[in-house]
Motif scaffolding. Structure first.
Motif, PDB file in Angstrom:
ATOM      1  N   HIS A 276       0.888  -1.032  -0.165  1.00  0.00           N
ATOM      2  CA  HIS A 276       0.073   0.060   0.029  1.00  0.00           C
ATOM      3  C   HIS A 276       0.810   1.314  -0.055  1.00  0.00           C
ATOM      4  O   HIS A 276       1.609   1.465   0.940  1.00  0.00           O
ATOM      5  CB  HIS A 276      -0.774   0.128   1.089  1.00  0.00           C
ATOM      6  CG  HIS A 276      -1.757  -0.991   1.059  1.00  0.00           C
ATOM      7  ND1 HIS A 276      -2.897  -1.462   2.247  1.00  0.00           N
ATOM      8  CD2 HIS A 276      -2.222  -1.955   0.134  1.00  0.00           C
ATOM      9  CE1 HIS A 276      -3.719  -2.188   1.771  1.00  0.00           C
ATOM     10  NE2 HIS A 276      -3.216  -2.553   0.718  1.00  0.00           N
TER      11      HIS A 276
ATOM     12  N   ASN B  84      -4.477  -0.290  -8.697  1.00  0.00           N
ATOM     13  CA  ASN B  84      -4.990  -1.197  -7.681  1.00  0.00           C
ATOM     14  C   ASN B  84      -4.954  -2.446  -8.235  1.00  0.00           C
ATOM     15  O   ASN B  84      -5.711  -2.619  -9.229  1.00  0.00           O
ATOM     16  CB  ASN B  84      -6.037  -0.620  -6.680  1.00  0.00           C
ATOM     17  CG  ASN B  84      -7.427  -0.739  -7.614  1.00  0.00           C
ATOM     18  OD1 ASN B  84      -8.169  -1.757  -7.422  1.00  0.00           O
ATOM     19  ND2 ASN B  84      -7.466   0.405  -8.261  1.00  0.00           N
TER      20      ASN B  84
ATOM     21  N   CYS C 143      -2.174  -1.519  -3.518  1.00  0.00           N
ATOM     22  CA  CYS C 143      -2.918  -0.240  -3.714  1.00  0.00           C
ATOM     23  C   CYS C 143      -1.917   0.874  -3.900  1.00  0.00           C
ATOM     24  O   CYS C 143      -0.799   0.948  -3.080  1.00  0.00           O
ATOM     25  CB  CYS C 143      -3.787   0.013  -2.592  1.00  0.00           C
ATOM     26  SG  CYS C 143      -4.499   1.735  -2.496  1.00  0.00           S
TER      27      CYS C 143
END
Length: 372
Positions: free
Chosen positions: A160, A229, A247
């Protein structure tokens, strides 16, 4: 005599390579090639600031090959992905070792062509997969091989993070130029999956999209922007399953990446924070390694500290330095590369399969080649 490097490509990552080469003992940057004058000047200034005062500069790699080949011991190729094949065609005609930044190509057929074309070449070609060399991940790899998790059955990778950074002509935001996010960025993760499972992929499914980043970046309606993503699931031929959760519009400064191997004895985890430039609230950029046994046994978590000079030399937690140290050892001992062109091609093949799975909304079967 110091190992003499020619760096082809002097942008953000090229400059990270130069900073880390200057940290090596008995190494010098003697030539830099880049078509962008600003990048070329910045890279030259980095090298000369560390006493590499004899650096010669070129606009492209062709005059470099004609002009100073005898003053070069190894090449580092850090140009945009879609230029790799053309440059490597020329470099393979030399007798010099090459560190080729990932991905080795934007298309799987080109990646395998390069791997096959280089088989008769005596000088080694190493594919730059920095994530293998992050100390916390290296410890995870070593502990997995030693049996700390028992028999691995699953692994997961979570990243992320912030969006891709701005680069010249925004080439890194184009699927056509990069091969797509699954090739450009995630080849690192597919390489780790193969390494940690000690197996080859047989089937891959992915779901992803472009939902936040770069929606209005390009006027050209035919432009294919990179996805931001995705979820990816991979089945390996030894029965291990692996997943990727990506992400690229997240606040990723605390734990940007977490890599986990889960076996019948324990779960092993390497946790990596984001780069310091996005991490101002955190005083130390400390990675962690943890082992979490089954059955209530005491867990073990340790911080993985790095010298500040290594942390300041790039965004990859010392891995570029450790990779260069291993590459230099390979050149000097005439050993085999730790990351081969076959490894690079399999990572591209898996990335291309993930891009295809996302486009076509179906599972992709992968026919793996034998390990080299």
């Amino acid at each position: 005599m110091p190992l003499r490097y020619a760096v082809i490509g002097a942008g953000m990552m090229g400059q990270e390579h130069i900073r880390n080469i200057t940290l090596l003992k008995d190494a010098r940057v003697t030539a830099i090639a880049d078509s962008n004058p600003q990048m070329r000047d910045e890279a030259t200034a980095l090298a000369t600031a560390h006493g590499h005062n004899d650096v010669r500069t070129f606009e492209t790699h062709a005059p470099l090959l004609n002009g100073v080949l005898d003053d070069i011991d190894a090449f580092v190729v850090v140009t945009p992905n879609d230029t790799h094949i053309a440059i490597m065609r020329d470099l393979m005609a030399t007798d010099k070792p090459v560190l080729l930044e990932k991905p080795s190509a934007t298309k799987k057929d080109d990646a395998w062509w390069l791997a096959d074309a280089a088989r008769q070449r005596q000088a080694p070609i190493w594919v730059g997969m920095e994530y293998r060399f992050m100390p916390a991940v290296t410890k995870l790899i070593d502990e997995t091989k030693s049996g700390a998790a028992g028999t691995p059955h699953m692994m997961s990778i979570v990243e992320h993070r912030f969006p891709f950074l701005d680069k010249i002509d925004m080439w890194n935001r184009s699927s056509k130029r990069t091969g797509g996010t699954m090739v450009e960025k995630c080849c690192h993760f597919f390489d780790l999956m193969r390494l940690l499972t000690n197996s080859e992929p047989v089937r891959l499914f992915a779901s992803g999209g472009q939902n936040v980043n770069y929606i209005e970046d390009f006027d050209d309606p035919t432009h294919e922007a990179v996805i931001d993503n995705a979820y990816v699931i991979v089945d390996f031929d030894n029965g291990v399953r692996a997943s990727l959760d990506l992400c690229m519009f997240a606040e990723g400064s605390w734990w940007q990446e977490q890599v986990a191997v889960i076996g019948d004895k324990a779960k092993l985890v390497a946790s990596i924070p984001g780069p310091q430039r996005f991490n101002q609230d955190r005083d130390e950029r400390v990675s962690q390694y943890g082992i979490f046994p089954r059955g209530g046994a005491r867990r073990h978590i340790e911080d993985v500290h790095l010298d500040k000079h290594l942390l300041d030399a790039g965004d990859h937690h010392g891995s570029t330095y450790f990779q260069h140290r291993a590459f230099a050892d390979m050149v000097q001992t005439q050993a085999h590369p730790q990351v081969s062109l076959d490894d690079g091609a399999m990572a591209v093949e898996m990335g291309a399969a993930a891009e295809e799975a996302i486009r076509e909304k179906r599972a992709i079967e992968i026919t793996a080649r034998p390990r080299s």
